[in-house]
Design a protein around this motif. Sequence first.
Motif, mmCIF file in Angstrom:
data_model
loop_
_atom_site.group_PDB
_atom_site.id
_atom_site.type_symbol
_atom_site.label_atom_id
_atom_site.label_comp_id
_atom_site.label_asym_id
_atom_site.label_seq_id
_atom_site.Cartn_x
_atom_site.Cartn_y
_atom_site.Cartn_z
ATOM 1 N N THR A 119 -4.648 1.294 0.202
ATOM 2 C CA THR A 119 -5.445 -0.216 0.183
ATOM 3 C C THR A 119 -4.818 -0.723 -1.355
ATOM 4 O OG1 THR A 119 -7.117 1.428 -1.214
ATOM 5 C CG2 THR A 119 -7.547 0.868 1.164
ATOM 6 N N GLN A 120 -4.596 -0.053 -2.348
ATOM 7 C CA GLN A 120 -3.963 -0.706 -3.717
ATOM 8 C C GLN A 120 -2.718 -1.363 -3.359
ATOM 9 O OE1 GLN A 120 -5.702 -0.621 -6.607
ATOM 10 N NE2 GLN A 120 -4.277 -2.212 -6.906
ATOM 11 N N ALA A 121 -1.670 -0.836 -2.444
ATOM 12 C CA ALA A 121 -0.518 -1.427 -2.191
ATOM 13 C C ALA A 121 -0.853 -2.797 -1.384
ATOM 14 C CB ALA A 121 0.248 -0.413 -1.147
ATOM 15 N N ARG A 122 -1.655 -2.633 -0.333
ATOM 16 C CA ARG A 122 -2.037 -3.976 0.350
ATOM 17 C C ARG A 122 -2.564 -4.948 -0.592
ATOM 18 N NH1 ARG A 122 -5.917 -3.140 5.527
ATOM 19 N NH2 ARG A 122 -3.810 -2.246 6.094
ATOM 20 N N ALA A 123 -3.418 -4.541 -1.474
ATOM 21 C CA ALA A 123 -4.089 -5.519 -2.530
ATOM 22 C C ALA A 123 -2.973 -5.950 -3.287
ATOM 23 C CB ALA A 123 -5.134 -5.069 -3.441
ATOM 24 N N ASN A 124 -2.034 -5.201 -3.792
ATOM 25 C CA ASN A 124 -1.058 -5.767 -4.529
ATOM 26 C C ASN A 124 -0.103 -6.648 -3.755
ATOM 27 O OD1 ASN A 124 -1.757 -4.113 -6.516
ATOM 28 N ND2 ASN A 124 -0.128 -2.315 -6.228
ATOM 29 N N ARG A 125 0.095 -6.473 -2.373
ATOM 30 C CA ARG A 125 1.043 -7.292 -1.784
ATOM 31 C C ARG A 125 0.471 -8.903 -1.475
ATOM 32 N NH1 ARG A 125 1.905 -2.725 1.380
ATOM 33 N NH2 ARG A 125 0.638 -3.409 3.041
ATOM 34 N N TYR A 126 -1.031 -8.856 -1.283
ATOM 35 C CA TYR A 126 -1.537 -10.049 -1.125
ATOM 36 C C TYR A 126 -1.748 -10.725 -2.168
ATOM 37 C CZ TYR A 126 -3.562 -8.934 3.907
ATOM 38 O OH TYR A 126 -3.279 -8.491 5.143
ATOM 39 N N ARG A 127 -1.846 -10.356 -3.314
ATOM 40 C CA ARG A 127 -1.908 -11.174 -4.501
ATOM 41 C C ARG A 127 -1.041 -12.218 -4.764
ATOM 42 N NH1 ARG A 127 -2.451 -8.837 -10.721
ATOM 43 N NH2 ARG A 127 -2.839 -10.880 -11.796
ATOM 44 N N PRO A 128 0.219 -12.136 -4.697
ATOM 45 C CA PRO A 128 1.282 -13.159 -5.039
ATOM 46 C C PRO A 128 1.161 -14.167 -3.509
ATOM 47 C CG PRO A 128 2.305 -11.271 -4.327
ATOM 48 C CD PRO A 128 1.155 -10.858 -4.779
ATOM 49 N N LEU A 129 0.868 -13.585 -2.500
ATOM 50 C CA LEU A 129 0.784 -14.569 -1.262
ATOM 51 C C LEU A 129 -0.377 -15.445 -1.325
ATOM 52 C CD1 LEU A 129 1.732 -11.965 1.454
ATOM 53 C CD2 LEU A 129 3.166 -13.647 0.417
ATOM 54 N N ALA A 130 -1.462 -14.922 -1.864
ATOM 55 C CA ALA A 130 -2.618 -15.672 -2.120
ATOM 56 C C ALA A 130 -2.416 -16.829 -3.114
ATOM 57 C CB ALA A 130 -3.797 -14.884 -2.670
ATOM 58 N N GLU A 131 -1.703 -16.517 -4.059
ATOM 59 C CA GLU A 131 -1.169 -17.533 -5.103
ATOM 60 C C GLU A 131 -0.504 -18.699 -4.600
ATOM 61 O OE1 GLU A 131 0.684 -15.392 -8.348
ATOM 62 O OE2 GLU A 131 -1.217 -14.232 -9.016
ATOM 63 N N ILE A 132 0.241 -18.649 -3.705
ATOM 64 C CA ILE A 132 1.082 -19.557 -2.992
ATOM 65 C C ILE A 132 0.499 -19.898 -1.683
ATOM 66 C CG2 ILE A 132 3.321 -18.928 -3.983
ATOM 67 C CD1 ILE A 132 4.036 -17.594 -1.258
ATOM 68 N N GLU A 133 -0.611 -19.495 -1.484
ATOM 69 C CA GLU A 133 -1.559 -19.847 -0.407
ATOM 70 C C GLU A 133 -0.923 -19.409 1.039
ATOM 71 O OE1 GLU A 133 -2.850 -23.881 -0.693
ATOM 72 O OE2 GLU A 133 -3.860 -23.743 -2.328
ATOM 73 N N ALA A 134 -0.041 -18.516 0.859
ATOM 74 C CA ALA A 134 0.647 -18.025 2.173
ATOM 75 C C ALA A 134 -0.507 -17.212 3.076
ATOM 76 C CB ALA A 134 1.719 -17.032 1.996
ATOM 77 N N VAL A 135 -1.306 -16.814 2.461
ATOM 78 C CA VAL A 135 -2.297 -16.132 3.086
ATOM 79 C C VAL A 135 -3.831 -16.450 2.361
ATOM 80 C CG1 VAL A 135 -1.106 -13.961 3.631
ATOM 81 C CG2 VAL A 135 -2.530 -14.058 1.297
ATOM 82 N N ALA A 136 -4.865 -16.406 3.178
ATOM 83 C CA ALA A 136 -6.201 -16.806 2.649
ATOM 84 C C ALA A 136 -6.698 -16.032 1.374
ATOM 85 C CB ALA A 136 -7.329 -16.624 3.710
ATOM 86 N N LYS A 137 -7.148 -16.873 0.426
ATOM 87 C CA LYS A 137 -7.500 -16.171 -0.567
ATOM 88 C C LYS A 137 -8.875 -15.115 -0.374
ATOM 89 C CE LYS A 137 -6.644 -19.496 -4.060
ATOM 90 N NZ LYS A 137 -7.135 -20.465 -5.176
ATOM 91 N N GLN A 138 -9.589 -15.177 0.938
ATOM 92 C CA GLN A 138 -10.701 -14.210 1.041
ATOM 93 C C GLN A 138 -10.005 -12.973 1.487
ATOM 94 O OE1 GLN A 138 -13.697 -14.620 0.847
ATOM 95 N NE2 GLN A 138 -13.971 -12.636 1.166
ATOM 96 N N ASP A 139 -8.676 -12.988 2.238
ATOM 97 C CA ASP A 139 -8.037 -11.937 2.622
ATOM 98 C C ASP A 139 -7.448 -10.905 1.601
ATOM 99 O OD1 ASP A 139 -8.331 -12.604 5.408
ATOM 100 O OD2 ASP A 139 -6.366 -13.518 5.462
ATOM 101 N N TYR A 140 -7.162 -11.908 0.375
ATOM 102 C CA TYR A 140 -6.852 -11.078 -0.822
ATOM 103 C C TYR A 140 -8.073 -10.436 -1.422
ATOM 104 C CZ TYR A 140 -5.859 -10.109 -5.661
ATOM 105 O OH TYR A 140 -5.738 -9.562 -7.071
ATOM 106 N N THR A 141 -9.201 -11.297 -1.580
ATOM 107 C CA THR A 141 -10.426 -10.522 -2.125
ATOM 108 C C THR A 141 -10.822 -9.331 -1.274
ATOM 109 O OG1 THR A 141 -11.236 -12.727 -3.067
ATOM 110 C CG2 THR A 141 -12.830 -11.134 -2.849
ATOM 111 N N ASP A 142 -10.978 -9.237 0.225
ATOM 112 C CA ASP A 142 -11.144 -8.108 0.762
ATOM 113 C C ASP A 142 -10.133 -6.917 0.394
ATOM 114 O OD1 ASP A 142 -13.197 -9.847 1.856
ATOM 115 O OD2 ASP A 142 -12.092 -10.097 3.642
#
Length: 396
Positions: A119-142
Amino acid sequence: MNYRLLFRAAGLAALAISLSSCSGNRDNGRDKGPPEAGFITVKPETVPLEVELSGRTTAYETSEVRPQVSGLVKARLFTEGSIVQAGQTLYQIDPSLYSAAVNEATANLANAEANREATQARANRYRPLAEIEAVAKQDYTDAAATAKQAAASVAQTRASLETARINLAFTRVPAPITGRIGRSLVTTGALVTSNQADPLTTIQRLDPIYVDIQQSSAELLALRRSLAPGGGGQRVPVRLKLEDNSEYPLEGRLEFAEAMVDPNTGTVTLRALFPNPSGILLPGMYVRARLAQATSQGAFLVPQQGLSRTPRGEATVMVVGADNKAVERKVTADRTIGDKWLVTSGIAAGDRLIVEGLGKIRPGQPVKPVPAGSPPASGKAPPGAAQGGSRPAARG
């Protein structure tokens, strides 16, 4: 034979014998002077006042050994009546269930740690993607929340593992204190529970050991009132007499007196502490304790032969007056200290107290004062003085 001359000679002889007898009687009737009075010079002393009180021994420390986990007793690992050390294992409870619980908790911890890493690895991958809006910020928050939950789960399972290990350790029942252990109240194969009321055994520390002494509050008050200020002390030496009237060889000390009176018995409990390296004293023994609770200031110790009682019970002594006449005095003597009377009033320092020759002395009679123990005026040594120089016998 001339009978007249014979009778005359016999008469002269009888007259001579009669005259000699009368002369002897007159000599014996002469006044030989006042009787000798053996005296001692009294001086005030500071006298410890001892009391003898009943008491019972009490263990210095007592611990009832109880199990902290449930299970079957597999072994008893001590000898009944022996000395055990704090931390020594006394009983072994079947550890099977608790060992399995440790293994289960260990596996749960490993699972939680693996989940935390994922889970920590997934959160780490979502963080930069959320910053460039490649993924929804809600997905990173979850994903970040899931990683924190996984970390909390790791802490929780780690605590469960620690609890399981503690319970496993409790299957070996240790001695909480060092002391003499009693008989075992359970046998191998017995089922014990963590909340049972009955102990498995009892350990008592007997060196040192307490002696709880009972004294009536009335006696304690009377004693304190009769003493000079500052005469009482709490940490004073105490001696013991055992149940067979033998003396306990070691001396103890008074620790404290309770600040309350038992309303049922009217007594105050005094507690003394005694060394007991040989284990002679056992809890519950009845003993007699002798202790000097205080001291009497300015009292006089009078030999018992120097004090007498009137028919009314009043204590009197005889002293040598200034004109060498015997003077009777009433004194206060309420107790004995060893082989002497403790006199608290009626005599003064420097008085010459008569202790020898009292059988021939009356109040107001002139006496010849001599130090007690002096040889008689005749100068003849008393019987036995030639062998070893023993002390002369008391006059009277």
